[in-house]
Design a protein around this motif. Sequence first.
Motif, PDB file in Angstrom:
ATOM      1  N   GLY A 284      46.228  48.248  73.734  1.00 25.98           N
ATOM      2  CA  GLY A 284      46.114  49.457  74.544  1.00 25.98           C
ATOM      3  C   GLY A 284      44.718  49.678  75.086  1.00 25.98           C
ATOM      4  O   GLY A 284      44.540  50.153  76.210  1.00 25.98           O
ATOM      5  N   LEU A 285      43.709  49.321  74.292  1.00 31.70           N
ATOM      6  CA  LEU A 285      42.328  49.490  74.742  1.00 31.70           C
ATOM      7  C   LEU A 285      41.976  48.512  75.860  1.00 31.70           C
ATOM      8  O   LEU A 285      41.024  48.732  76.605  1.00 31.70           O
ATOM      9  N   GLY A 286      42.741  47.441  75.994  1.00 28.10           N
ATOM     10  CA  GLY A 286      42.533  46.506  77.089  1.00 28.10           C
ATOM     11  C   GLY A 286      42.972  47.077  78.428  1.00 28.10           C
ATOM     12  O   GLY A 286      42.572  46.602  79.483  1.00 28.10           O
ATOM     13  N   ASP A 287      43.780  48.112  78.385  1.00 24.25           N
ATOM     14  CA  ASP A 287      44.241  48.801  79.586  1.00 24.25           C
ATOM     15  C   ASP A 287      43.238  49.907  79.908  1.00 24.25           C
ATOM     16  O   ASP A 287      42.844  50.664  79.025  1.00 24.25           O
ATOM     17  N   ALA A 288      42.840  50.021  81.154  1.00 32.18           N
ATOM     18  CA  ALA A 288      41.819  50.998  81.548  1.00 32.18           C
ATOM     19  C   ALA A 288      42.196  52.423  81.164  1.00 32.18           C
ATOM     20  O   ALA A 288      41.323  53.224  80.823  1.00 32.18           O
ATOM     21  N   SER A 289      43.489  52.761  81.177  1.00 32.68           N
ATOM     22  CA  SER A 289      43.894  54.123  80.846  1.00 32.68           C
ATOM     23  C   SER A 289      43.747  54.427  79.355  1.00 32.68           C
ATOM     24  O   SER A 289      43.649  55.582  78.959  1.00 32.68           O
ATOM     25  N   GLY A 290      43.708  53.414  78.506  1.00 34.54           N
ATOM     26  CA  GLY A 290      43.580  53.623  77.071  1.00 34.54           C
ATOM     27  C   GLY A 290      42.166  53.494  76.546  1.00 34.54           C
ATOM     28  O   GLY A 290      41.886  53.808  75.398  1.00 34.54           O
ATOM     29  N   ARG A 291      41.268  53.048  77.399  1.00 33.19           N
ATOM     30  CA  ARG A 291      39.901  52.738  76.986  1.00 33.19           C
ATOM     31  C   ARG A 291      38.961  53.892  77.319  1.00 33.19           C
ATOM     32  O   ARG A 291      39.085  54.527  78.357  1.00 33.19           O
ATOM     33  N   ALA A 292      38.022  54.144  76.443  1.00 34.72           N
ATOM     34  CA  ALA A 292      36.998  55.160  76.696  1.00 34.72           C
ATOM     35  C   ALA A 292      36.071  54.664  77.806  1.00 34.72           C
ATOM     36  O   ALA A 292      35.682  53.496  77.809  1.00 34.72           O
ATOM     37  N   PRO A 293      35.708  55.523  78.759  1.00 34.62           N
ATOM     38  CA  PRO A 293      34.861  55.096  79.876  1.00 34.62           C
ATOM     39  C   PRO A 293      33.505  54.532  79.433  1.00 34.62           C
ATOM     40  O   PRO A 293      32.974  53.635  80.071  1.00 34.62           O
ATOM     41  N   GLU A 294      32.976  55.036  78.335  1.00 33.44           N
ATOM     42  CA  GLU A 294      31.671  54.565  77.867  1.00 33.44           C
ATOM     43  C   GLU A 294      31.694  53.143  77.320  1.00 33.44           C
ATOM     44  O   GLU A 294      30.650  52.534  77.099  1.00 33.44           O
ATOM     45  N   ALA A 295      32.867  52.567  77.136  1.00 31.00           N
ATOM     46  CA  ALA A 295      32.979  51.208  76.594  1.00 31.00           C
ATOM     47  C   ALA A 295      32.331  50.174  77.503  1.00 31.00           C
ATOM     48  O   ALA A 295      31.819  49.170  77.033  1.00 31.00           O
ATOM     49  N   ALA A 296      32.337  50.414  78.812  1.00 32.71           N
ATOM     50  CA  ALA A 296      31.750  49.459  79.756  1.00 32.71           C
ATOM     51  C   ALA A 296      30.220  49.537  79.777  1.00 32.71           C
ATOM     52  O   ALA A 296      29.564  48.586  80.181  1.00 32.71           O
ATOM     53  N   GLN A 297      29.654  50.646  79.345  1.00 32.53           N
ATOM     54  CA  GLN A 297      28.201  50.805  79.348  1.00 32.53           C
ATOM     55  C   GLN A 297      27.575  50.668  77.964  1.00 32.53           C
ATOM     56  O   GLN A 297      26.369  50.650  77.834  1.00 32.53           O
ATOM     57  N   GLY A 298      28.383  50.623  76.951  1.00 39.10           N
ATOM     58  CA  GLY A 298      27.858  50.545  75.591  1.00 39.10           C
ATOM     59  C   GLY A 298      28.986  50.582  74.584  1.00 39.10           C
ATOM     60  O   GLY A 298      30.086  50.120  74.846  1.00 39.10           O
ATOM     61  N   ILE A 299      28.711  51.162  73.456  1.00 33.81           N
ATOM     62  CA  ILE A 299      29.683  51.199  72.364  1.00 33.81           C
ATOM     63  C   ILE A 299      30.584  52.418  72.493  1.00 33.81           C
ATOM     64  O   ILE A 299      30.122  53.532  72.727  1.00 33.81           O
ATOM     65  N   ALA A 300      31.875  52.187  72.327  1.00 31.24           N
ATOM     66  CA  ALA A 300      32.861  53.264  72.298  1.00 31.24           C
ATOM     67  C   ALA A 300      33.539  53.245  70.934  1.00 31.24           C
ATOM     68  O   ALA A 300      33.507  52.239  70.226  1.00 31.24           O
TER      69      ALA A 300
ATOM     70  N   THR B 180      33.231  47.331  72.602  1.00 33.84           N
ATOM     71  CA  THR B 180      32.675  47.324  73.955  1.00 33.84           C
ATOM     72  C   THR B 180      33.672  46.617  74.870  1.00 33.84           C
ATOM     73  O   THR B 180      34.571  45.915  74.406  1.00 33.84           O
ATOM     74  N   TRP B 181      33.482  46.792  76.173  1.00 29.48           N
ATOM     75  CA  TRP B 181      34.354  46.179  77.162  1.00 29.48           C
ATOM     76  C   TRP B 181      33.502  45.516  78.229  1.00 29.48           C
ATOM     77  O   TRP B 181      32.557  46.105  78.741  1.00 29.48           O
ATOM     78  N   ASP B 182      33.847  44.283  78.566  1.00 29.68           N
ATOM     79  CA  ASP B 182      33.186  43.569  79.658  1.00 29.68           C
ATOM     80  C   ASP B 182      34.232  43.339  80.740  1.00 29.68           C
ATOM     81  O   ASP B 182      35.156  42.537  80.551  1.00 29.68           O
ATOM     82  N   GLU B 183      34.107  44.058  81.831  1.00 25.49           N
ATOM     83  CA  GLU B 183      35.108  43.985  82.907  1.00 25.49           C
ATOM     84  C   GLU B 183      35.133  42.609  83.572  1.00 25.49           C
ATOM     85  O   GLU B 183      36.195  42.106  83.918  1.00 25.49           O
ATOM     86  N   ARG B 184      33.967  42.021  83.755  1.00 25.35           N
ATOM     87  CA  ARG B 184      33.913  40.729  84.449  1.00 25.35           C
ATOM     88  C   ARG B 184      34.734  39.655  83.729  1.00 25.35           C
ATOM     89  O   ARG B 184      35.499  38.934  84.327  1.00 25.35           O
ATOM     90  N   SER B 185      34.572  39.579  82.412  1.00 26.68           N
ATOM     91  CA  SER B 185      35.318  38.577  81.645  1.00 26.68           C
ATOM     92  C   SER B 185      36.624  39.141  81.070  1.00 26.68           C
ATOM     93  O   SER B 185      37.381  38.407  80.438  1.00 26.68           O
ATOM     94  N   ARG B 186      36.854  40.444  81.290  1.00 27.52           N
ATOM     95  CA  ARG B 186      38.026  41.148  80.758  1.00 27.52           C
ATOM     96  C   ARG B 186      38.160  40.902  79.257  1.00 27.52           C
ATOM     97  O   ARG B 186      39.206  40.511  78.747  1.00 27.52           O
ATOM     98  N   THR B 187      37.032  41.141  78.559  1.00 30.43           N
ATOM     99  CA  THR B 187      36.973  40.918  77.117  1.00 30.43           C
ATOM    100  C   THR B 187      36.627  42.204  76.391  1.00 30.43           C
ATOM    101  O   THR B 187      35.629  42.856  76.698  1.00 30.43           O
ATOM    102  N   LEU B 188      37.455  42.541  75.412  1.00 27.59           N
ATOM    103  CA  LEU B 188      37.176  43.654  74.515  1.00 27.59           C
ATOM    104  C   LEU B 188      36.571  43.043  73.259  1.00 27.59           C
ATOM    105  O   LEU B 188      37.154  42.124  72.679  1.00 27.59           O
TER     106      LEU B 188
END
Length: 91
Positions: free
Chosen positions: A41-57, A71-79
């Motif tokens: 679920g966290l791999g889906d943008a709607s389930g992930r905290a917005p701060e995950a892309a900028q740091g720790i969520a 954390t989330w890296d959008e480029r590699s689509r890795t949680l």
Amino acid sequence: MPQLRQHSQGPHRVHYAPQAWREVGRMSAETFLALQEVLAGLGDASGRAPEAAQGIARHVLAQHGLELEYTWDERSRTLTLLSLVRVARRP
């Protein structure tokens, strides 16, 4: 003719940091299945905290007494699951 479902987000990878992986080895199968569902679920943008892309969520699995740091890296689509911390269970 059956319709194929289109996933706009596409698949993602989950990486376990060593500290998180140690805690996974200590959990029950039931808790691990719940963790896998949450990570999906966290791999889906709607389930992930917005701060995950900028740091720790953080995300809490209250019924299993766990708090996840990720954390989330959008480029590699890795949680990346950084840690699992035991917290008091809520009824």
